[in-house]
Write a protein that holds these residues in place. Structure first.
Motif, PDB file in Angstrom:
ATOM      1  N   PRO A   1       0.705  -1.207  -0.194  1.00 45.94           N
ATOM      2  CA  PRO A   1      -0.035  -0.003  -0.049  1.00 45.94           C
ATOM      3  C   PRO A   1       0.859   1.198   0.016  1.00 45.94           C
ATOM      4  N   SER A   2       2.132   1.229   0.179  1.00 44.90           N
ATOM      5  CA  SER A   2       3.313   2.423   0.204  1.00 44.90           C
ATOM      6  C   SER A   2       3.103   2.978  -1.084  1.00 44.90           C
ATOM      7  N   HIS A   3       2.866   2.292  -2.174  1.00 49.55           N
ATOM      8  CA  HIS A   3       2.958   2.592  -3.556  1.00 49.55           C
ATOM      9  C   HIS A   3       1.667   1.960  -4.066  1.00 49.55           C
ATOM     10  N   PHE A   4       0.642   2.772  -3.931  1.00 50.69           N
ATOM     11  CA  PHE A   4      -0.887   2.328  -4.085  1.00 50.69           C
ATOM     12  C   PHE A   4      -1.092   1.782  -5.527  1.00 50.69           C
TER      13      PHE A   4
ATOM     14  N   LYS B   1      -3.083   7.994   4.695  1.00 51.48           N
ATOM     15  CA  LYS B   1      -1.541   7.921   4.553  1.00 51.48           C
ATOM     16  C   LYS B   1      -1.526   7.096   3.119  1.00 51.48           C
ATOM     17  N   ASN B   2      -2.341   6.343   2.480  1.00 44.08           N
ATOM     18  CA  ASN B   2      -2.473   5.596   1.270  1.00 44.08           C
ATOM     19  C   ASN B   2      -3.205   6.207   0.338  1.00 44.08           C
ATOM     20  N   ASN B   3      -3.841   7.341   0.534  1.00 44.97           N
ATOM     21  CA  ASN B   3      -5.045   7.588  -0.460  1.00 44.97           C
ATOM     22  C   ASN B   3      -4.615   8.995  -1.035  1.00 44.97           C
ATOM     23  N   SER B   4      -3.739   9.741  -1.084  1.00 39.25           N
ATOM     24  CA  SER B   4      -3.407  11.180  -1.450  1.00 39.25           C
ATOM     25  C   SER B   4      -4.188  11.065  -2.839  1.00 39.25           C
ATOM     26  N   TRP B   5      -4.105   9.837  -3.652  1.00 39.51           N
ATOM     27  CA  TRP B   5      -4.373  10.008  -5.189  1.00 39.51           C
ATOM     28  C   TRP B   5      -5.775  10.400  -5.343  1.00 39.51           C
ATOM     29  N   LEU B   6      -6.680  10.529  -4.219  1.00 42.61           N
ATOM     30  CA  LEU B   6      -7.965  10.885  -4.302  1.00 42.61           C
ATOM     31  C   LEU B   6      -7.949  12.291  -4.653  1.00 42.61           C
ATOM     32  N   LYS B   7      -6.745  13.287  -4.319  1.00 39.76           N
ATOM     33  CA  LYS B   7      -7.122  14.603  -4.905  1.00 39.76           C
ATOM     34  C   LYS B   7      -6.066  14.795  -5.713  1.00 39.76           C
ATOM     35  N   ALA B   8      -5.509  13.973  -6.559  1.00 42.01           N
ATOM     36  CA  ALA B   8      -4.540  13.824  -7.630  1.00 42.01           C
ATOM     37  C   ALA B   8      -5.348  14.139  -9.063  1.00 42.01           C
ATOM     38  N   THR B   9      -4.688  14.917  -9.956  1.00 38.80           N
ATOM     39  CA  THR B   9      -5.259  15.262 -11.226  1.00 38.80           C
ATOM     40  C   THR B   9      -4.566  14.391 -12.222  1.00 38.80           C
ATOM     41  N   HIS B  10      -3.759  13.225 -12.029  1.00 41.17           N
ATOM     42  CA  HIS B  10      -3.200  12.463 -12.901  1.00 41.17           C
ATOM     43  C   HIS B  10      -3.538  11.072 -12.973  1.00 41.17           C
ATOM     44  N   ASN B  11      -2.803  10.272 -13.796  1.00 42.38           N
ATOM     45  CA  ASN B  11      -3.087   8.665 -13.738  1.00 42.38           C
ATOM     46  C   ASN B  11      -3.613   7.620 -12.434  1.00 42.38           C
TER      47      ASN B  11
END
Length: 624
Positions: A131-134, A179-189
């Motif tokens: 999960p550190s590299h989700f 700590k694992n889901n910062s991608w929820l706010k990402a604007t990329h892949n």
């Protein structure tokens, strides 16, 4: 009395919780029984009909089954982390489980079921899915979700329990940890891939975890639009060809799963620019079959299963012109490393590939964060001219200092090339801080990533400005003078007062590259660069002959009249840089006095068109 009050209180909480649970996008909708992801029960028959009706589909069916047979003898995927990633193992698991599950559903042969079950139990026994590299978790969850859902009714109860628990504990629950889901706010892949993986896992175990599953599916619908905003206005994907094949493909997987599971995609496909991105991807491939590989992309091209979904959705088979060529002309084994390959059978069934008409437009332009213009002299001539012009900014995700760069093909040869990306682990394992975007970030010291080796300009040996941005300022589709122009001044801020570039296909015969420059109140030395894999022979002060594969291209500098063409090796300066054998940098330097204006005019002429290259080039302001 107290019992009655407690009962009323609990009922009130239940009603409120129920209302809250139903307030998300999915509302009261529930998915059907297994199988429910991508391919519903009974839909195999339509695929079988397509296989029988079209030899190309029959060829692909056999390709998938042959590769599935080859998987039977492989040991299960092991938990081996490379650097900080388990990603290659997650991707291999997805490839195996998608292939094997598809093979079982289409043939009902037990060998595919048994092998897929063994694979799922093996990865379910991993300590975690990293999960550190989700991204690793997302792809593994999608892999196991497809296998669990498609094979659900034929798996043993013990296997179902083990696999379902792994999806929950190693896939879905880690996505709830901040700590694992910062991608929820990402604007990329990352946003697209991770949301897709979690939605697949949620759909797979929906009946056992309805509240959590609904929460995660709603979350995916609500947050994936952040990344989808980058398709506006025209569909140009900021991260380039390679990451279109990643982010967009998983975005389509998500949308397709929602359509099958709930009968709607909740408006996702109507996000501005999203459906237009199919034209972007089609135009990104040249006659050689190679892509315009700007930013972090490989140096080739490949089959894009998502294109079959777009063509079906838009009812426009011409979008499959490139894909049809790959299916017809390439050995099916070339495609079996694509973990999403079975999806073409789901999305492309019924499309009569032999009757597809070529696209009508020969020029495509897209704006947004990383604008690009793509033009060609023909879709059907393998010797056609092809040019891709890159504008945009180095600051975009996975960006390079390649603003103003271009690729060019003629006579079936890519003459002006781009190195593309370097393997991330090779850099990270050497201690390179690859992901900084500041002007002095170590990323820009990586040889392949800066402007020194791209087909653009370098001023006084300096890097392009990271915060600079260039738009495509104009295009013309006239067959006699097909053009695209860009103002790249902002990436040379502090070095030049003005820098504008135009590229044209002239009379469908040759390519012209024109730069209009203006110096600041100080002298500036501008280097013009062309990166090529051809053999270079300089035959005059402003003339060179490039030869490759028995073909010849003439590079002729029309202006300035007096200069010296030179070649330079592509030997990188650092131990961590990848080698670049078989490539050469061809170009020239021009010194601009303080305040001076200078126009650079370079022609790229296929040998057969050398006598045609006489048309004078007008100022860029007249390129309309």
């Amino acid at each position: 009395m107290r019992t009655g009050l407690l009962f009323c209180f609990l009922v009130t909480l239940l009603v409120r919780f129920s209302a809250l649970a139903q307030s998300g996008p999915t509302g009261n909708r529930t998915p059907p029984a297994h199988p429910r992801i991508l391919l519903l029960k009974g839909e195999e028959e339509a695929i079988r009909k397509s296989i029988q009706a079209d030899p190309i589909w029959g060829k692909m069916q056999q390709t998938i089954l042959t590769e599935s047979d080859a998987m039977l003898a492989l040991p299960p995927v092991e938990r081996i982390v490379v650097g900080r990633r388990l990603l290659d193992k997650s991707r291999e698991a997805l490839r195996r489980l998608f292939f094997l599950s598809y093979a079982y559903r289409l043939t009902k042969q037990p060998k595919y079921l048994q092998r897929a079950e063994k694979e799922m139990l093996a990865v379910s026994a991993f300590s975690d899915w990293n999960p550190s590299h989700f991204l690793d978790v997302a792809e593994m969850t999608m892999a196991v979700a497809i296998g669990y859902d498609w094979l659900h009714n034929d798996l043993s109860e013990g296997s179902r329990n083990t696999i379902r628990e792994a999806i929950l504990k190693k896939g879905l629950e880690p996505s709830l940890n901040a700590k694992n889901n910062s991608w929820l706010k990402a604007t990329h892949n990352w946003n697209q891939v991770c949301n897709a993986g979690m939605a697949f896992g949620a759909l797979a175990i929906y009946e056992d975890q309805p509240q959590l599953s609904r929460q995660l599916i709603d979350r995916a619908i609500e947050t994936v639009v952040l990344s989808m905003k980058d398709y506006a206005p025209d569909g140009a994907y900021p991260e380039g060809y390679g990451y279109w094949g990643y982010g967009t493909s998983f975005n389509v997987m998500l949308i397709s799963a929602l359509e099958k599971g709930f009968g709607t995609d909740f408006g996702l496909s109507q996000q501005p620019g999203f459906l237009k991105t199919a034209a972007y991807m089609e135009n990104m491939t040249g006659p050689t079959g190679a892509s315009f590989n700007y930013s972090d992309a490989g140096n080739g091209g490949g089959l894009q299963p998502a294109m079959f979904w777009f063509a079906n959705k838009l009812k426009d088979p011409s979008l499959l012109w490139i894909e049809r060529g790959r299916l017809q002309n390439e050995d099916g084994q070339r495609h079996v490393r694509d973990r999403l390959l079975p999806a073409i059978m789901l999305w492309g069934g019924g499309t009569k590939l032999n009757t597809i008409a070529e696209p009508k437009a020969r020029l495509w332009k897209g704006g947004g964060k990383n604008p690009v213009a793509l033009m060609r002299s023909s879709w059907s001539d393998p010797a056609a001219l092809f040019v891709g012009l890159k504008a945009g900014s180095p600051s975009v995700n996975h960006g390079h200092m390649d603003v103003g760069s271009f690729v060019m093909e003629a006579d079936g040869v890519r003459w002006a090339m781009d190195f593309g990306m370097q393997d991330y682990n090779s850099l990270e394992s050497a201690g390179v801080n690859l992901w900084g975007k500041e002007q002095n970030a170590q990323r820009w010291q990586v040889y392949r990533y800066n402007n020194f080796v791209h087909n653009t300009l370098t001023v006084d040996g300096q890097l392009q400005r990271v915060e600079g941005y260039a738009d495509i300022t104009g295009t013309s589709e006239k067959p006699a003078f097909m053009t695209a122009t860009t103002d790249i001044s902002a990436v040379y801020k502090g070095s030049l007062a003005k820098a504008q570039r135009g590229i044209a296909i002239v009379d469908g015969a040759y390519v012209a590259v024109q730069d209009e420059l203006e110096a600041l109140d100080k002298e500036a030395t501008v280097r013009w660069t062309l990166l090529t894999a051809a053999e270079v022979n300089i035959t005059g002060p402003g003339r060179a002959e490039l030869t490759k594969n028995g073909k010849k291209l003439i590079l002729q500098v029309q202006e300035p009249a007096k200069l010296t063409l030179t070649t330079r090796p592509t030997t990188p300066p650092h131990d961590y840089d990848a080698p670049n054998p078989g490539s050469t940098l061809l170009g020239f330097d021009v010194t601009l006095p303080a305040g001076a204006k200078q126009t650079l005019k370079v022609l790229l002429i296929p040998e057969k068109a050398e006598q045609k290259a006489a048309q004078p080039l007008r100022p860029l302001a007249q390129w309309r």
